[in-house]
Design an enzyme around this catalytic site. Sequence first.
Site, mmCIF file in Angstrom:
data_model
loop_
_atom_site.group_PDB
_atom_site.id
_atom_site.type_symbol
_atom_site.label_atom_id
_atom_site.label_comp_id
_atom_site.label_asym_id
_atom_site.label_seq_id
_atom_site.Cartn_x
_atom_site.Cartn_y
_atom_site.Cartn_z
ATOM 1 N N SER A 6 0.799 -1.212 -0.117
ATOM 2 C CA SER A 6 -0.018 0.103 -0.066
ATOM 3 C C SER A 6 0.826 1.125 0.051
ATOM 4 C CB SER A 6 -0.973 0.121 1.296
ATOM 5 O OG SER A 6 -1.530 1.280 1.323
ATOM 6 N N HIS A 30 -1.353 -1.256 -4.179
ATOM 7 C CA HIS A 30 -2.489 -1.132 -3.469
ATOM 8 C C HIS A 30 -2.647 0.301 -2.967
ATOM 9 C CE1 HIS A 30 -5.759 -2.496 -0.882
ATOM 10 N NE2 HIS A 30 -5.475 -1.659 -0.180
ATOM 11 N N ASP A 32 -5.059 3.149 -1.489
ATOM 12 C CA ASP A 32 -6.038 3.179 -0.536
ATOM 13 C C ASP A 32 -6.881 4.835 -0.756
ATOM 14 O OD1 ASP A 32 -6.113 1.091 1.255
ATOM 15 O OD2 ASP A 32 -3.911 1.477 1.619
ATOM 16 N N MET A 34 -9.667 7.114 0.673
ATOM 17 C CA MET A 34 -10.501 7.496 1.712
ATOM 18 C C MET A 34 -11.222 8.777 1.745
ATOM 19 S SD MET A 34 -8.018 6.181 4.940
ATOM 20 C CE MET A 34 -6.739 4.835 4.754
ATOM 21 N N HIS A 63 -8.475 0.350 -3.819
ATOM 22 C CA HIS A 63 -9.334 0.009 -2.277
ATOM 23 C C HIS A 63 -10.228 1.346 -2.172
ATOM 24 C CE1 HIS A 63 -9.443 -0.902 2.116
ATOM 25 N NE2 HIS A 63 -10.629 -0.915 1.871
ATOM 26 N N MET A 65 -12.568 3.127 0.066
ATOM 27 C CA MET A 65 -13.057 3.428 1.282
ATOM 28 C C MET A 65 -14.094 4.722 1.273
ATOM 29 S SD MET A 65 -9.889 2.162 3.491
ATOM 30 C CE MET A 65 -8.798 2.604 2.164
ATOM 31 N N MET A 135 -10.708 -6.945 5.853
ATOM 32 C CA MET A 135 -9.696 -6.087 6.593
ATOM 33 C C MET A 135 -9.360 -6.754 7.940
ATOM 34 S SD MET A 135 -9.663 -3.273 4.924
ATOM 35 C CE MET A 135 -8.509 -2.608 6.131
ATOM 36 N N ASP A 173 -5.799 -7.264 4.441
ATOM 37 C CA ASP A 173 -5.265 -5.717 4.475
ATOM 38 C C ASP A 173 -5.218 -5.378 5.834
ATOM 39 O OD1 ASP A 173 -4.828 -3.223 3.757
ATOM 40 O OD2 ASP A 173 -6.590 -2.937 2.899
HETATM 41 C C1 DX5 Z 1 -6.118 0.968 5.825
HETATM 42 C C2 DX5 Z 1 -5.859 0.499 4.583
HETATM 43 C C3 DX5 Z 1 -4.829 -0.327 4.464
HETATM 44 C C4 DX5 Z 1 -3.447 0.140 5.147
HETATM 45 C C5 DX5 Z 1 -2.459 -1.255 5.259
HETATM 46 O O1 DX5 Z 1 -7.548 1.480 6.096
HETATM 47 O O2 DX5 Z 1 -7.014 0.078 3.728
HETATM 48 O O3 DX5 Z 1 -4.497 -0.670 2.908
HETATM 49 O O4 DX5 Z 1 -2.955 1.119 4.181
HETATM 50 O O5 DX5 Z 1 -1.453 -0.362 5.896
HETATM 51 P P1 DX5 Z 1 -0.417 -1.287 7.009
HETATM 52 O O6 DX5 Z 1 -0.169 -2.569 6.365
HETATM 53 O O7 DX5 Z 1 0.384 -0.182 7.590
HETATM 54 O O8 DX5 Z 1 -1.617 -1.829 8.001
HETATM 55 ZN ZN ZN Z 2 -6.358 -0.935 1.597
#
Ligand code: DX5
Ligand code: ZN
Length: 214
Positions: A6, A30, A32, A34, A63, A65, A135, A173
């Site tokens: 990520s 990956h 993320d 948000m 991903h 969110m 998750m 994840d």
């Molecule tokens: C959290 C994200 C993850 C995160 C993973 O909301 O969806 O993808 O970036 O990071 P680590 O491996 O640091 O938990």
């Molecule tokens: Zn993620």
Amino acid sequence: MLVAPSILAADFLNLGRDIGMLNASADLVHLDVMDGTLVPNISFGFPVIEAVKDMVTIPMDAHLMVVHPERWFETCAGLGVQYLSFHYEAAGRRTASFISMIQSLGMKAGIAIDPDVPVEKLFPYIGKADFFLIMSVFAGFGGQKFIEETYERISTLKAEISRRGAASLIEVDGGVGVGNAENLRKCGVDIAVSGSAVFKAPDPAGYIAAIRVA
Ligand code: DX5
Ligand code: ZN
């Protein structure tokens, strides 16, 4: 296992350098996204994916969110995203139609769930979704501690996928690293997302390789 680092944990001032390292060592990137509403944090949006796409040579795994993820499916397809997941918590009864929308845009469709959503909620979509994103922390922040109950949730889902002879993959994840990668593979994980563990490692490329063969 495939490894999907990520970039939430990458060095944003040297993102090109980090993408170059991932091109040479990882299986997927990956991404993320948000919105500060579905999850209590804001990360980055499509301009960053736009910049990344010009350099990345391995598949992009976005991903989402966000609430109303369907508003962004076409945008993601246009950016060349190949794996696209949305949260069941944001989709509810529209989950099946969201899967169809993503697949008809030529992408692999994934359903993500937070640790408090029963894994059985995914059963109706086995064989329909291309992958499930389990998750192992509550979505919103990198660097959180892996929740141990995740092993059992993944095993339960894997058993049902196998029982039905379906092809849906399992992605995990949150809090993933070399310390839990082997157990996750044994539970049936196909794709491991890892953020802070990879980017804090002295040798990120070597760390990615260690997760892959765990
Ligand atoms: C959290 C994200 C993850 C995160 C993973 O909301 O969806 O993808 O970036 O990071 P680590 O491996 O640091 O938990
Ligand atoms: Zn993620």
